[in-house]
Design an enzyme around this catalytic site. Structure first.
Site, PDB file in Angstrom:
ATOM      1  N   HIS A  26       0.859  -1.197   0.000  1.00 52.50           N
ATOM      2  CA  HIS A  26       0.000   0.000   0.000  1.00 52.50           C
ATOM      3  C   HIS A  26       0.885   1.233   0.000  1.00 52.50           C
ATOM      4  O   HIS A  26       1.305   1.731   1.047  1.00 52.50           O
ATOM      5  CB  HIS A  26      -0.919  -0.008   1.225  1.00 52.50           C
ATOM      6  CG  HIS A  26      -2.029   0.993   1.154  1.00 52.50           C
ATOM      7  ND1 HIS A  26      -3.365   0.644   1.199  1.00 52.50           N
ATOM      8  CD2 HIS A  26      -2.022   2.344   1.013  1.00 52.50           C
ATOM      9  CE1 HIS A  26      -4.111   1.732   1.110  1.00 52.50           C
ATOM     10  NE2 HIS A  26      -3.309   2.789   1.001  1.00 52.50           N
ATOM     11  N   HIS A  28       1.289   4.890  -2.370  1.00 55.60           N
ATOM     12  CA  HIS A  28       0.748   5.727  -3.449  1.00 55.60           C
ATOM     13  C   HIS A  28       1.862   6.439  -4.211  1.00 55.60           C
ATOM     14  O   HIS A  28       2.732   7.081  -3.606  1.00 55.60           O
ATOM     15  CB  HIS A  28      -0.206   6.772  -2.870  1.00 55.60           C
ATOM     16  CG  HIS A  28      -1.489   6.202  -2.349  1.00 55.60           C
ATOM     17  ND1 HIS A  28      -2.653   6.154  -3.097  1.00 55.60           N
ATOM     18  CD2 HIS A  28      -1.798   5.649  -1.143  1.00 55.60           C
ATOM     19  CE1 HIS A  28      -3.618   5.604  -2.382  1.00 55.60           C
ATOM     20  NE2 HIS A  28      -3.134   5.292  -1.192  1.00 55.60           N
ATOM     21  N   HIS A 219      -9.779   0.682  -0.532  1.00 47.01           N
ATOM     22  CA  HIS A 219      -9.617   1.524   0.656  1.00 47.01           C
ATOM     23  C   HIS A 219     -10.905   1.436   1.478  1.00 47.01           C
ATOM     24  O   HIS A 219     -11.986   1.788   1.001  1.00 47.01           O
ATOM     25  CB  HIS A 219      -9.401   2.981   0.251  1.00 47.01           C
ATOM     26  CG  HIS A 219      -7.987   3.323  -0.093  1.00 47.01           C
ATOM     27  ND1 HIS A 219      -7.392   2.921  -1.262  1.00 47.01           N
ATOM     28  CD2 HIS A 219      -7.056   4.050   0.576  1.00 47.01           C
ATOM     29  CE1 HIS A 219      -6.149   3.384  -1.299  1.00 47.01           C
ATOM     30  NE2 HIS A 219      -5.917   4.074  -0.195  1.00 47.01           N
ATOM     31  N   GLU A 222     -10.825   3.344   7.004  1.00 41.83           N
ATOM     32  CA  GLU A 222      -9.868   4.395   7.347  1.00 41.83           C
ATOM     33  C   GLU A 222     -10.630   5.616   7.833  1.00 41.83           C
ATOM     34  O   GLU A 222     -10.571   5.979   9.011  1.00 41.83           O
ATOM     35  CB  GLU A 222      -8.991   4.736   6.147  1.00 41.83           C
ATOM     36  CG  GLU A 222      -7.939   5.800   6.441  1.00 41.83           C
ATOM     37  CD  GLU A 222      -7.186   6.251   5.192  1.00 41.83           C
ATOM     38  OE1 GLU A 222      -6.114   6.864   5.355  1.00 41.83           O
ATOM     39  OE2 GLU A 222      -7.673   6.013   4.064  1.00 41.83           O
TER      40      GLU A 222
END
Length: 378
Positions: A26, A28, A219, A222
């Site tokens: 994970h 970005h 996702h 979160e």
């Protein structure tokens, strides 16, 4: 010195965490450019930056991201995406991204990014994916040539093509991902503002991906809670949960004594545990965005250890290396300090990640062997 270039050691030992083989699930692309690169690319397009100088700019990203809010955290990406609108900018950032992974001892990484956010200069969706792949392959060649990471290290990197959950291009981006499955793309994701934008909004995309046997991570858990996780699993058919930290809301602590904690799992958390669905946890990022505010504001209060001790498939990730000024080695070092983990614990996290990669079974087994050998030699 960037976190990727800094060496981290296991507490009270001479074991270099940075030298251990690691997996990145994970991470970005637009959350990991080097500050110096942003300055150079911004100068080329006449973009005014919020801070002058490499150190000041890096500090601005970290301080701005440490907001306690995912929405505020995401505003920092306006700057990074602005300098990633050309083929040259995308390729350079991707190349350096891989170099920094290699410096951190990563042997396999999955880099996620949203092509729809990089069309500002007229490039097509296919062209931006090709540009990033070009940079990834150059970075891999750089690592193999030496100078990045342990001697002789071979790194592999796959793209996770991401759709923005607040937009309506999910199916189009899913088709893009599948179109490039033989050219570097290994999976699909949805990202962006989570609360109010459920995975079910992209049901057509997820249906298409399932029909094409294409792996998905979502996702969830979160900035939103259990319903978001349910949506990721039901609507998204997610094989992994991006963050997923708020799954701990479905765990009830009945009582504790000096040696044990007695808990009851809800049906959702029990399902995730029993199916061995990997949690892509990112401790530093979770603190910055307030994802763990229900448990506290210190790393020692992160439910990471609770999830680990209960047998969930926890993995350790950076989320955004620039915004959190971090690396996987740093995240592992922080967790080891907070929860007194030893080398065997760190190996479990890497083996969990290797098993959860979107690679064929044989490749995952090969990664597992490399990790075992690397930890044995530590």
């Amino acid at each position: 010195m960037s976190a990727a270039a800094e060496e981290y050691f296991l507490a009270s030992t001479d074991i270099s965490i940075s030298g251990l083989p690691k997996i990145s699930l994970h991470d970005h692309l637009d959350g990991g450019p080097r500050a110096e690169t942003i300055i150079e690319l911004a100068d080329a397009i006449g973009l005014e930056l919020p801070a002058a100088g490499e150190t000041a700019l890096a500090d601005w990203f970290e301080n701005s991201a440490d907001s306690g809010s995912l929405v505020s955290y995401l505003k920092t990406f306006d700057v990074t995406t602005a300098v990633m609108q050309t083929r040259e900018g995308l390729s350079r950032v991707a190349r350096e991204f891989v170099q920094d992974l290699a410096l951190d001892g990563v042997i396999y990484g999955e880099v996620r990014w949203a092509p729809e956010q990089h069309l500002g200069t007229g490039l097509s969706l296919d062209e931006v994916v090709d540009a990033v792949q070009e940079g990834i392959e150059a970075g891999i060649d750089d690592a193999r040539a030496g100078g990045y990471g342990p001697a002789g290290q071979i790194i592999r990197v796959g793209q996770l093509v991401t759709a923005m959950r607040h937009a309506d291009r999910g199916l189009e981006i899913a088709e893009l991902a599948v179109r490039h499955r033989e050219r570097g793309v290994v999976g699909f994701d949805i990202a962006g503002a989570e609360l109010g934008f459920p995975a079910g909004n992209h049901r057509a995309a997820f249906d298409y991906l399932a029909q094409n046997f294409f792996p998905v991570t979502v996702h969830a858990g979160e900035a939103d809670g259990l319903e978001s996780i349910r949506g990721a699993l039901f609507d998204g058919r997610a094989l992994r949960l991006g963050h997923g930290v708020r799954l701990a809301e479905d765990i009830t602590i009945e009582r504790q004594d000096d040696e044990n904690t007695y808990v009851t799992l809800g049906r959702l958390s029990q399902w995730v545990k029993d199916r061995e669905i990997a949690l892509e946890l990112a401790p530093s990022s979770n603190l910055q965005t307030g994802a763990i505010s229900a448990w506290g504001t210190d790393l020692s209060e992160h439910p990471f250890d609770l999830l680990y001790q209960l047998g969930f498939k926890v993995t350790v990730n950076t989320d955004n290396r620039l915004m959190s000024n971090t690396s996987i080695s740093r995240e592992l070092a922080l967790l080891a300090d907070a929860f007194e983990y030893d080398l065997s614990d760190l190996e479990v996290f890497q083996q969990n990640a290797a098993a959860a990669t979107f690679l064929p079974l044989e490749d995952r087994e090969e990664l597992a062997e490399i990790i075992s050998e690397g930890f044995e030699d530590a």
